[in-house]
Write an enzyme that holds these catalytic residues in place. Structure first.
Site, short mmCIF file in Angstrom:
data_model
loop_
_atom_site.label_atom_id
_atom_site.label_comp_id
_atom_site.label_asym_id
_atom_site.label_seq_id
_atom_site.Cartn_x
_atom_site.Cartn_y
_atom_site.Cartn_z
N ARG A 111 21.68 -25.78 10.64
CA ARG A 111 22.42 -26.68 9.59
C ARG A 111 22.85 -27.83 10.17
O ARG A 111 23.38 -27.98 11.45
CB ARG A 111 23.89 -25.65 9.34
N HIS A 125 30.17 -34.10 6.08
CA HIS A 125 30.72 -33.66 7.25
C HIS A 125 31.51 -34.87 7.74
O HIS A 125 31.53 -34.98 8.94
CB HIS A 125 29.97 -32.86 8.19
N GLU A 155 34.67 -28.15 5.27
CA GLU A 155 36.11 -28.28 5.45
C GLU A 155 37.01 -29.25 4.68
O GLU A 155 37.52 -30.03 5.30
CB GLU A 155 36.38 -28.34 6.86
N ASN A 191 33.60 -21.15 7.98
CA ASN A 191 33.96 -21.79 9.38
C ASN A 191 34.98 -20.99 10.02
O ASN A 191 36.29 -21.14 9.42
CB ASN A 191 34.20 -23.28 9.61
N TYR A 215 37.09 -19.84 13.60
CA TYR A 215 37.32 -20.00 14.96
C TYR A 215 38.32 -18.98 15.41
O TYR A 215 38.39 -18.53 16.81
CB TYR A 215 37.60 -21.27 15.25
N GLU A 256 29.98 -21.67 10.60
CA GLU A 256 30.42 -22.05 12.12
C GLU A 256 31.16 -21.07 12.68
O GLU A 256 32.13 -20.33 11.99
CB GLU A 256 31.07 -23.40 11.85
C1 FCB Z 1 35.25 -27.56 12.77
C2 FCB Z 1 34.30 -28.72 12.34
C3 FCB Z 1 33.32 -28.99 13.25
C4 FCB Z 1 33.47 -28.79 14.89
C5 FCB Z 1 34.30 -27.41 14.94
C6 FCB Z 1 34.64 -27.02 16.22
O1 FCB Z 1 36.43 -27.89 12.00
O2 FCB Z 1 33.52 -28.33 11.06
O3 FCB Z 1 32.66 -30.16 13.12
O4 FCB Z 1 34.27 -29.96 15.19
O5 FCB Z 1 35.48 -27.39 14.16
#
Ligand code: FCB
Length: 458
Positions: A90, A134, A179, A305, A307, A359
């Protein structure tokens, strides 16, 4: 690529799960974070090029001028992706590289760069997943109002059509935005990201324009009858009240509305959530008649995405650093269960045809050891438990299409500069030397094993 050291951890939890034969394993990057070559071969400046030049906004005072020098080193980088054994990559196209002012002439040299990337991936047996936006909007468009202006919506649709015509039968997927919440909120409300504005009403308007531009771009690309599947990528994090108090629970609902429902409802239900509209009050966006229908057009996939989860307290007193919870170098909690919870909930509440984790990964402090290796057990464990969380979601019936590690290699982490390292490959910025970390070797071995299982199943 070196062989797995005997002591290298595999991904034991994930390995115990079942994934469908066509499940896509990938790594991800974005243009501004890796390419460098900020003014090479006719590229125009982006809002991030400009933003980085403001004193104090980037933790280490750095910028994306060189980044990972991927613009020069792309062949070596594509070989590295091939050696990881992944199915897909990607990446994003830099809008100002291919159309420097966002309007007017296209830049053939920039377009040719992405021809090389796309063809180079295909030649190596890797499927290209392309993202249009992006975050690196051409600065020339910012100068005339950026995403706050409806004209940028039209420019984005032109950009989408141009890219789709050029690459749309060679890439397997095109995502409109990465995002949009980040562009709107961090770029226009808190101002910690480009273009660095602090205006709540503007941020809300920007989010609406991003969504309208998404819908119009999808419709325009759909009309081209391309091979690529079409979708969008959202950053979502489940919100959990920090305590059981009524105030915390109410706040968690509102915060979930701002991040998740604000994007998911228009995309899949054709309306903005009323509680968030009420909260915005005067700052609510101006919506033209017909806009909501433009936004809610069928998409083939939704990228998530993920985290971390977010703990919400009404008075803002929750402090992750003092919580005793396990945190990454970003101070984001390691919470794989949140990924399962999120995916299951999205599947239950919205008619999403296919979901991808576009992500997922962690920043950790991982120095190169005396043996020349990076023993990033924390990242390896993070990947293991989060891939397993996707496996749990699959088991609960969520139509998952794939999983993409953020990130292929250490890179420019926006306002954190080069301080935070998300790569499974280490980058020495002084020499541009790439060193696969133990997590890269573990991910490779995991993916290769998945492929072997797939072949055995026929
Ligand atoms: C996301 C972004 C990516 C990267 C990660 C850690 O928000 O899409 O570019 O910075 O966080």
């Amino acid at each position: 690529m070196t062989s797995t050291p005997a002591s290298a951890p595999a991904l034991p939890t994930a390995s115990a799960m079942d994934f469908p034969a066509d499940f896509v394993w990938a790594v991800a990057t974005s243009a501004f974070q890796i390419e460098g070559a900020h003014d090479a071969d006719g590229k125009g400046p982006s809002v991030w090029d400009r933003f980085c030049r403001q004193p104090g906004v980037i933790a280490d005072g750095s910028n994306g001028d060189t980044a990972c020098d991927h613009y020069q080193r792309w062949e070596q980088d594509l070989d590295m992706i091939r050696d990881l054994g992944v199915d897909a990559y990607r990446f994003s196209v830099s809008w100002p590289r291919v159309r420097p002012s966002g309007d007017g002439d296209w830049n053939e040299a920039g377009l040719a760069f992405y021809d090389q990337i796309v063809d180079g991936l295909i030649a190596r047996g890797i499927k290209p997943y392309l993202t249009l936006n992006h975050w690196d909007l051409p600065q020339a468009l910012q100068d005339i109002g950026g995403w706050g202006s409806r004209a940028t919506v039209d420019r984005f649709v032109e950009y989408a059509i141009g890219i789709a015509k050029r690459y749309g039968d060679r890439v397997v997927s095109i995502a409109t935005h990465n995002e949009p919440w980040v562009v709107a909120q961090l770029g226009h409300e808190t101002g910690i990201f480009a273009p660095g504005l602090k205006d709540r009403a503007l941020a809300a308007q920007v989010s609406h324009h991003l969504l309208v531009s998404h819908g119009l771009a999808i419709s325009a690309m759909r009309a081209l009858k391309l091979k690529a599947s079409l979708g969008i990528v959202l950053n979502l994090a489940p919100m959990y009240p920090a305590t059981d108090s009524e105030a915390d629970r109410a706040k968690a609902v509102l915060e979930d509305g701002k991040l998740r429902r604000w994007y998911m409802d228009p995309l899949f239900k054709g309306s903005y959530p009323q509680d968030v509209i009420d909260d915005l009050g005067e700052a609510a966006p101006r919506v033209q008649p017909g806009d909501m229908d433009l936004i809610r057009v069928p998409i083939d996939f939704l990228g998530i995405n993920y985290y971390s989860r977010v703990m919400v307290s009404a008075d803002g007193s929750f402090d992750a650093k003092k919580s005793g919870l396990e945190l990454t170098d970003m101070d984001w909690e390691v919470y794989p269960q949140g990924l399962t919870d999120l995916l299951v909930r999205l599947h239950r509440e919205y008619p999403v045809p296919r979901l991808y984790v576009t992500e997922n990964g962690g920043a950790f402090k991982d120095p190169v050891g005396a043996d020349g290796r990076v023993h990033d057990e924390d990242r390896t464990r993070y990947l293991d438990t989060h891939i397993a969380a996707v496996g749990d979601a699959l088991r609960q019936g969520v139509p998952m299409g794939g999983y993409m590690v953020w990130s292929l290699m250490d890179n420019f982490e926006w306002a954190s500069g080069y301080v935070k390292r998300f790569g499974i490959v280490h980058v020495d910025y002084a020499t541009q030397r790439r060193t696969p970390k133990d997590s890269a070797l573990a991910y490779r071995d995991f993916v290769l094993r998945q492929r072997a299982l797939r072949q055995r199943r026929g």
